[in-house]
Design an enzyme around this catalytic site. Structure first.
Site, PDB file in Angstrom:
ATOM      1  NE  ARG A  98      -3.247   2.530   2.686  1.00  6.75           N
ATOM      2  CZ  ARG A  98      -3.263   3.337   3.746  1.00  6.75           C
ATOM      3  NH1 ARG A  98      -2.707   2.973   4.882  1.00  6.75           N
ATOM      4  NH2 ARG A  98      -3.840   4.507   3.685  1.00  6.75           N
ATOM      5  CG  HIS A 142      -1.015   8.890   3.709  1.00  4.02           C
ATOM      6  ND1 HIS A 142      -1.177   7.540   3.948  1.00  4.02           N
ATOM      7  CD2 HIS A 142      -0.561   9.413   4.860  1.00  4.02           C
ATOM      8  CE1 HIS A 142      -0.817   7.262   5.203  1.00  4.02           C
ATOM      9  NE2 HIS A 142      -0.436   8.396   5.774  1.00  4.02           N
ATOM     10  CD  GLU A 187      -4.516   7.432  10.024  1.00  2.73           C
ATOM     11  OE1 GLU A 187      -3.968   8.487  10.377  1.00  2.73           O
ATOM     12  OE2 GLU A 187      -4.091   6.319  10.375  1.00  2.73           O
ATOM     13  CG  ASN A 315      -5.058   3.215   8.940  1.00  2.00           C
ATOM     14  OD1 ASN A 315      -5.188   2.236   8.200  1.00  2.00           O
ATOM     15  ND2 ASN A 315      -4.577   4.367   8.517  1.00  2.00           N
ATOM     16  CE1 TYR A 317       0.047   2.651  13.817  1.00  2.24           C
ATOM     17  CE2 TYR A 317      -1.910   3.706  12.920  1.00  2.24           C
ATOM     18  CZ  TYR A 317      -0.648   3.169  12.736  1.00  2.24           C
ATOM     19  OH  TYR A 317      -0.086   3.143  11.483  1.00  2.24           O
ATOM     20  CD  GLU A 388      -1.462   3.983   8.286  1.00  2.06           C
ATOM     21  OE1 GLU A 388      -1.227   4.354   9.452  1.00  2.06           O
ATOM     22  OE2 GLU A 388      -1.614   4.758   7.340  1.00  2.06           O
TER      23      GLU A 388
HETATM   24  O1  IFM Z   1       2.752   7.529  10.147  1.00  2.00           O
HETATM   25  C1  IFM Z   1       1.369   7.576  10.336  1.00  2.00           C
HETATM   26  C2  IFM Z   1       0.635   7.384   9.044  1.00  2.00           C
HETATM   27  O2  IFM Z   1       1.020   8.315   8.089  1.00  2.00           O
HETATM   28  C3  IFM Z   1      -0.851   7.532   9.270  1.00  2.00           C
HETATM   29  N1  IFM Z   1      -1.301   6.677  10.324  1.00  2.00           N
HETATM   30  C4  IFM Z   1      -0.572   6.686  11.555  1.00  2.00           C
HETATM   31  C5  IFM Z   1       0.915   6.498  11.296  1.00  2.00           C
HETATM   32  C6  IFM Z   1       1.681   6.530  12.611  1.00  2.00           C
HETATM   33  O3  IFM Z   1       1.495   7.745  13.249  1.00  2.00           O
END
Ligand code: IFM
Length: 488
Positions: A98, A142, A187, A315, A317, A388
């Site tokens: 990606r 992005h 995002e 995504n 985290y 992600e």
């Molecule tokens: O690096 C970023 C990415 O560009 C977008 N999502 C979160 C990642 C980590 O912060």
């Protein structure tokens, strides 16, 4: 979901971190295992082949905005080293890659005819990927808006949505015969609330009204782009990538439950509801009423935004644990980025004392199962791809030149086990892209954060696959192996 159900689901005890799992993930043989990057974070070559300036060029060159004054001017020099990088991906056996296209390479002014030399770079990259058996997944946006479009009003201006659709059509015209999967936006929460709300990202504006308008025009641009791509080739598979979080109330007090409802509304439902249901959530419109009356939304916009998608990118985290102002919080309670939450600035984000990554984000793999089951349970969801997931740690080569990153291996393993769990619960998760292939420019944190499974020595541009890359390669091999050799 009605509000009462939402509130009930969001309250209750904070889930505890699961014990570190030591099992290896067992995923379907056709599960896509890839890696992700983004243009400004890796390409460099910001003045090459007719590329115009983006908001990140401007922002990163503004003193005080990025750690140590770092910029994406050189980054990983991927623009010149893409063939070497694709060879590394092939070594790892990635099934997909990606990447994002830099809008200002394709349209240096953000409008008008395409810059052929800019598109040629992506033609070369895609050809190289296909020649190596790696499926290209292309993200159109992005975060690198052409600076002239920001000067004309940026995402808070409706016209930017139309400009984005034109750009999407140009990229698709050039690459649509070879790229089957397209993601419109990465995002949009970050583009809108960090870019125009808190100012922590480019273009660095601090204006809650602009941030909420940006949300709408980003989503409208997504909808227009889906229409343009479908009109040109109905068989292109198109979707959007959202950064989603489980949001948990610190206690079941009314104030904490309301805090969770608000942050869940702004982080998740403000994006999921229009895209998957064609309506903004009523409670979030209410929360934002002191900021804006949403007069910028025109008849028919939500039908455009809710265009059918072929996939949803998630995504993931971390989790948010939140409390209201009167909550009985522990001493370690912390404020985090309060200005990124218009109308809910009073909400506190709590520190649970869990292990963290170098970004200071608590590690919470069970939260991924929660996000996925929630989305699939509450929304009409197309196939889901984790576009992600990954972690920054302070990696350095050892004396023998190897980069050992056991924390990242544990992180990836735990989150892929979470995917396995979500699949077992019936969620249509079809693939996973580790963030990131390479260490890279981590936005306002510059090069201080290393997310890659491949280490980049910036002064020499030497790449060193970390032990996580080897672990991931083994997982890819065993996942795609015939079932007999997987002991099934
Ligand atoms: O690096 C970023 C990415 O560009 C977008 N999502 C979160 C990642 C980590 O912060």
């Amino acid at each position: 979901m009605n509000l009462e159900t939402a509130t009930a689901r969001l309250t209750g005890p904070v889930p505890q971190q699961a014990p570190a799992p030591d099992a290896e993930p067992r995923l379907p043989a056709d599960f896509l295992l890839g890696a992700a990057t983004a243009a400004y974070q890796i390409e460099g070559a910001v003045d090459t082949d007719g590329r115009g300036p983006s908001i990140w060029d401007t922002y990163s060159r503004t003193p005080g905005m990025v750690v140590d004054g770092h910029t994406g001017d050189v980054a990983c020099d991927h623009y010149h080293r893409y063939a070497e990088d694709v060879a590394l991906m092939a070594d790892l056996g990635l099934s997909a890659y990606r990447f994002s296209v830099s809008w200002p390479r394709v349209q240096p002014d953000g409008r008008g005819r395409a810059n052929a030399r800019g598109l040629d770079f992506y033609r070369r990259l895609v050809d190289e990927l296909l020649a190596n058996g790696i499926e290209p997944w292309l993200t159109l946006y992005h975060w690198d808006l052409p600076q002239p479009l920001e000067d004309a009003g940026g995402w808070p201006a409706r016209d930017t949505a139309h400009r984005f659709a034109d750009y999407a059509a140009l990229v698709h015209e050039a690459l649509g015969d070879r790229v089957r999967n397209i993601i419109t936006l990465n995002e949009p929460w970050c583009s809108a609330f960090l870019g125009y709300g808190s100012g922590a990202h480019a273009p660095g504006r601090r204006d809650p009204v602009a941030a909420v308008r940006a949300v709408h025009h980003l989503l409208l641009g997504h909808g227009f782009a889906v229409q343009a791509i479908r009109a040109a080739r109905p068989d292109t598979r198109v979707g959007i990538t959202l950064n989603l979080y489980p949001v948990t109330a610190y206690s079941d007090s009314k104030g904490d439950a309301d805090a969770a409802r608000r942050i869940d509304g702004l982080a998740n439902r403000l994006f999921l509801d229009p895209v998957l249901r064609g309506a903004y959530p009523a409670d979030v419109l209410g929360d934002l009423a002191p900021v804006t009356d949403f007069g910028h939304v025109r008849d028919g916009d939500l039908a455009v935004i809710a265009a059918r998608m072929d996939h949803l990118g998630v995504n993931y985290y971390t989790r948010y644990v939140v409390a209201g102002p009167d909550s009985d919080q522990p001493a370690s309670a912390q404020w985090r980025a309060p200005s990124a939450w218009p109308g809910s600035e009073h909400v506190r984000f709590l520190d649970r004392g869990l292990p963290r990554t170098a970004m200071d984000w608590e590690i919470d793999a069970p939260g991924l199962v929660e996000v996925l089951t929630r989305v699939a349970g509450e929304y009409p969801t197309p196939p889901i791809y984790i576009t992600e997931n990954g972690a920054a740690f302070p990696d350095e080569p050892a004396a023998d030149g190897q980069v050992r990153d056991p924390d990242r291996v544990a992180y990836l393993r735990a989150h892929l086990l979470a995917c396995q769990e979500a699949i077992a619960r019936g969620v249509p998760v079809r693939g996973y892209f580790v963030w990131s292939l390479l260490d890279n420019f981590e936005w306002a944190r510059g090069y201080s954060q290393r997310f890659g499974i491949i280490y980049v020595d910036y002064p020499t541009q030497r790449r060193i696959p970390k032990s996580s890359a080897r672990w991931y390669a083994d997982l890819i091999r065993s996942t795609s192996a015939p079932t007999s050799s997987r002991g099934e």
